[in-house]
Motif scaffolding. Sequence first.
Motif, short mmCIF file in Angstrom:
data_model
loop_
_atom_site.label_atom_id
_atom_site.label_comp_id
_atom_site.label_asym_id
_atom_site.label_seq_id
_atom_site.Cartn_x
_atom_site.Cartn_y
_atom_site.Cartn_z
N GLY A 43 0.45 -1.36 0.10
CA GLY A 43 -0.05 0.63 -0.20
C GLY A 43 0.95 1.11 -0.29
N VAL A 44 0.33 2.42 -0.20
CA VAL A 44 1.01 3.83 0.18
C VAL A 44 1.27 3.88 1.25
CG1 VAL A 44 1.13 5.97 0.01
CG2 VAL A 44 -0.86 5.43 -1.03
N VAL A 45 2.91 3.84 0.79
CA VAL A 45 3.97 3.49 2.48
C VAL A 45 3.18 4.69 4.05
CG1 VAL A 45 5.05 6.08 2.05
CG2 VAL A 45 6.20 4.39 2.85
N HIS A 46 2.94 5.30 3.92
CA HIS A 46 2.24 6.08 5.12
C HIS A 46 0.63 5.47 5.48
CE1 HIS A 46 5.59 8.98 4.00
NE2 HIS A 46 4.69 9.28 2.97
N VAL A 47 0.60 4.32 4.22
CA VAL A 47 -0.71 4.16 4.69
C VAL A 47 -0.65 2.22 5.56
CG1 VAL A 47 -3.42 2.79 4.12
CG2 VAL A 47 -2.55 4.86 3.44
N GLY B 190 -8.31 9.65 -2.98
CA GLY B 190 -7.14 7.91 -2.84
C GLY B 190 -6.26 9.15 -2.15
N SER B 191 -4.68 8.37 -2.13
CA SER B 191 -3.72 8.97 -1.47
C SER B 191 -3.57 8.86 -0.13
CB SER B 191 -3.72 10.46 -2.59
OG SER B 191 -3.82 11.32 -1.08
N CYS B 192 -2.10 9.42 0.10
CA CYS B 192 -1.46 9.10 1.19
C CYS B 192 -2.44 9.91 2.76
CB CYS B 192 -0.58 9.39 1.74
SG CYS B 192 0.23 10.38 1.56
N GLY C 107 -2.73 1.46 -4.01
CA GLY C 107 -1.44 2.87 -5.26
C GLY C 107 -1.48 4.38 -4.65
N CYS C 108 -0.86 4.96 -5.19
CA CYS C 108 -0.24 6.20 -5.05
C CYS C 108 -1.37 6.81 -6.19
CB CYS C 108 0.80 7.00 -4.94
SG CYS C 108 1.89 6.60 -4.13
N SER C 109 -1.36 6.89 -7.17
CA SER C 109 -2.94 6.73 -8.67
C SER C 109 -2.30 8.14 -8.96
CB SER C 109 -3.91 6.55 -7.36
OG SER C 109 -5.37 6.93 -9.15
N MET C 110 -3.75 8.86 -8.88
CA MET C 110 -3.62 9.97 -9.39
C MET C 110 -3.58 11.12 -8.60
SD MET C 110 -6.35 12.00 -11.36
CE MET C 110 -6.73 10.24 -12.95
N CYS C 111 -2.43 10.64 -7.37
CA CYS C 111 -2.01 11.53 -6.81
C CYS C 111 -1.54 12.58 -7.02
CB CYS C 111 -1.23 10.98 -5.51
SG CYS C 111 -0.69 12.27 -4.03
N LEU C 112 -0.05 11.36 -8.03
CA LEU C 112 1.50 11.92 -9.41
C LEU C 112 1.18 11.81 -9.83
CD1 LEU C 112 4.71 11.54 -7.62
CD2 LEU C 112 3.00 9.71 -7.89
N ALA C 113 2.13 11.91 -11.16
CA ALA C 113 1.96 11.97 -12.23
C ALA C 113 2.70 10.64 -12.91
CB ALA C 113 2.23 12.48 -13.46
N GLY D 22 0.48 20.84 -12.82
CA GLY D 22 1.16 19.87 -13.74
C GLY D 22 1.07 18.40 -12.57
N ARG D 23 1.18 18.37 -11.11
CA ARG D 23 1.36 17.49 -10.48
C ARG D 23 0.43 16.28 -11.04
NH1 ARG D 23 4.05 15.28 -5.89
NH2 ARG D 23 2.54 14.27 -4.70
N GLN D 24 -0.98 15.71 -11.29
CA GLN D 24 -1.64 14.78 -10.98
C GLN D 24 -1.16 14.85 -12.89
OE1 GLN D 24 -5.44 16.12 -9.30
NE2 GLN D 24 -5.16 14.24 -7.75
S1 SF4 Z 1 2.39 10.29 -4.04
FE1 SF4 Z 1 0.73 11.53 -3.21
S2 SF4 Z 1 -0.09 9.48 -1.87
FE2 SF4 Z 1 1.96 8.62 -2.54
S3 SF4 Z 1 3.37 8.79 -0.57
FE3 SF4 Z 1 2.91 10.78 -2.30
S4 SF4 Z 1 1.39 12.55 -1.62
FE4 SF4 Z 1 1.31 9.95 -0.86
#
Ligand code: SF4
Lengths: 468, 199
Positions: free
Chosen positions: A108-112, A347-349, A408-414, A436-438
């Motif tokens: 999973g996302v590292v912070h989850v 989504g996202s952490c 996953g991190c998915s659309m939090c970052l491209a 441009g983040r996403q």
């Molecule tokens: S990319 Fe987004 S969801 Fe993934 S660790 Fe960074 S901030 Fe969290």
Amino acid sequence: MAPKTLSEKIWDRHLVTAGIEGASDLLYIDLHLIHEVTSPQAFDGLRISGRRVRRPDLTVATEDHNVPTENIDQPIADEVSRKQIETLRANAAEFGVTNYPMGHPKQGVVHVIGPEQGLTQPGMTIVCGDSHTATHGAFGSIAFGIGTSEVEHVLATQTLPQSKPGTMAITVDGELPEGSSAKDVILAIIGRIGTGGGIGKIIEYRGDVIRNLSMEGRMTVCNMSIEGGAKAGLIAPDETTFAYLEGREHSPTGADWDGAVADWLTLPTDPGAEFDEEVVLDGADIPAHVSWGTNPAQVMPLHDVIPSPDSFDDPGLRDTAARALEYMGLTANTPMRDVAVDTVFIGSCTNSRIEDLRAAAAVAEGRHVKDGMRTLVVPGSAQVKAQAEAEGLPEIFRAAGFDWREPGCSMCLAMNPDKLQPGERAASTSNRNFEGRQGRGGRTHLVSPAVAAATAIAGTFATPADLD
Amino acid sequence: MKAVHIVTGTAVPLDRTDVDTDQIIPSDWLKRVERTGFEKGLFSEWRDDRDFVLNQEQYAGANILIGGLNFGTGSSREHAVWAIQQYGFDAVISPRFADIFRNNCTKNGLVPVTVDADFNAALMTAVRQDPDLEITIDVAQLTVEAPAAGLETTFPLDASTQERFLEGLDDIGLTLRLTADIDDYETHRRPWLPATGPR
Ligand code: SF4
């Protein structure tokens, strides 16, 4: 003894050597989280200098940034992403570090994954080559993001040279209005202190509103400390914290549990301890929020109109606002409720834990997303996904027309296949609305899970109450 | 890390606040597992604009980058520092750096020069008026000066970081000298602290 703050107590417990004459302190690190993006060059560095990982047993890796959220039984199509994932697997194997790969029940996302496995506990020092590490501060630990050189340093020594940050207290008193959530609280805080407000400091969040948040909500708040510039953000551990931790995989048991709880109860800030800076907000003034610009301090109540650059006194802020409106394709003084959205990302952490998905599902239930709306619901981890499935949430989302994905991190970052196209506008529960983040040219509005779900249904920015 | 005593050269004025690391190096570039080759990714989305300051001929060959307030906010990606360095910059000047970015600078020998906002604005103006203006950053004296424009000030760097710059010391090597202290610390960690891996 002089009264101390929570962060000062934790800091002092982890001093290997105290810096003298302006030198840095050497801090022991209790937990080191790793992912594929910021670690390859660090492991390379170890290899070049013939060093080992000092404490593989205090280190854990997972794959999150690059992983696709569909068809995960197949190899990753993007060759560069695949190579980065394979590099992490090879490095973990070579250096004896536990890794939870794509498809693993603990991935999973590292912070989850840290909190849900009970690896994140009060009073610890936690680092990760990722700026949202402050998430773990929700448990009353000092958790902060580091760069790749520092990742290498922690791998080799389990310590970090650090100069002691300043302290900042942010108190949110009172009660939140109906329909407002932890996400709205942290957006309002960043709007207040600005993107640089916390630079060089550890923020302690306090007050009734914070105390009344669940652990999920506290993680959402701490998660975005970095968006306010802070090194870390934390919340004093209490009964809510202990109740969350008890019985988790890596939580203490038996006599250790009792000893741990007794110890954790000594952590909260002493009465009379002083902070370098204090900010107070009234919860009643924090309705549902949404960001309108290209940095996370450019936020507004959802029911308001988009601000005009002229409303900023400071010429720098005025310029930044004008540039942001242009990038975002927005006109000043338009009601935010009139702005149409084509993509919704839940989504996202920041907002992908079970409580976030429940909040979104409660809005989605019995309704349907607007025609043509692209929607992604991405659980933060395989465990969150399993829990959601046990509660029947995917069925609710699918029936409402939402796309239910793999963690996953998915659309939090491209960095993976889930991206915005140029000009697309997203209501996103993530944490960054940078240009441009996403996805290149994409336009991001940060919102809470409930607002994201309501917006998917209305087609324009909306709160759940607007749907009735 | 290479030792750095003095950085002398011309500068590029990047007059924007809140320049975040997603702009400095967009996330597509983070997929690389190598440590070199990031210069092409530096500000790649802004460089498509012909008028972007890095594309302006008068600033070609500059080795000092002057930014605005809150430079380097956002993601922890050290790739941002590598990209700036590999493009040819030896120092960045700003009234305020984001913490992680600043730390990453000091690990790689890129000098983060924090100056007050008025000095920063004056220096930007002077560079715009004379792109060939010579600027000198002295890490031993902790000064930055542009004599032709009559500008001079000091900047902060803690003693250990300054020493590492001047001596070109490897951070990890320095810490490993304290291994006995680390061993000792480990003997009195709280017994319930978690260990990773499957139980
Ligand atoms: S990319 Fe987004 S969801 Fe993934 S660790 Fe960074 S901030 Fe969290």
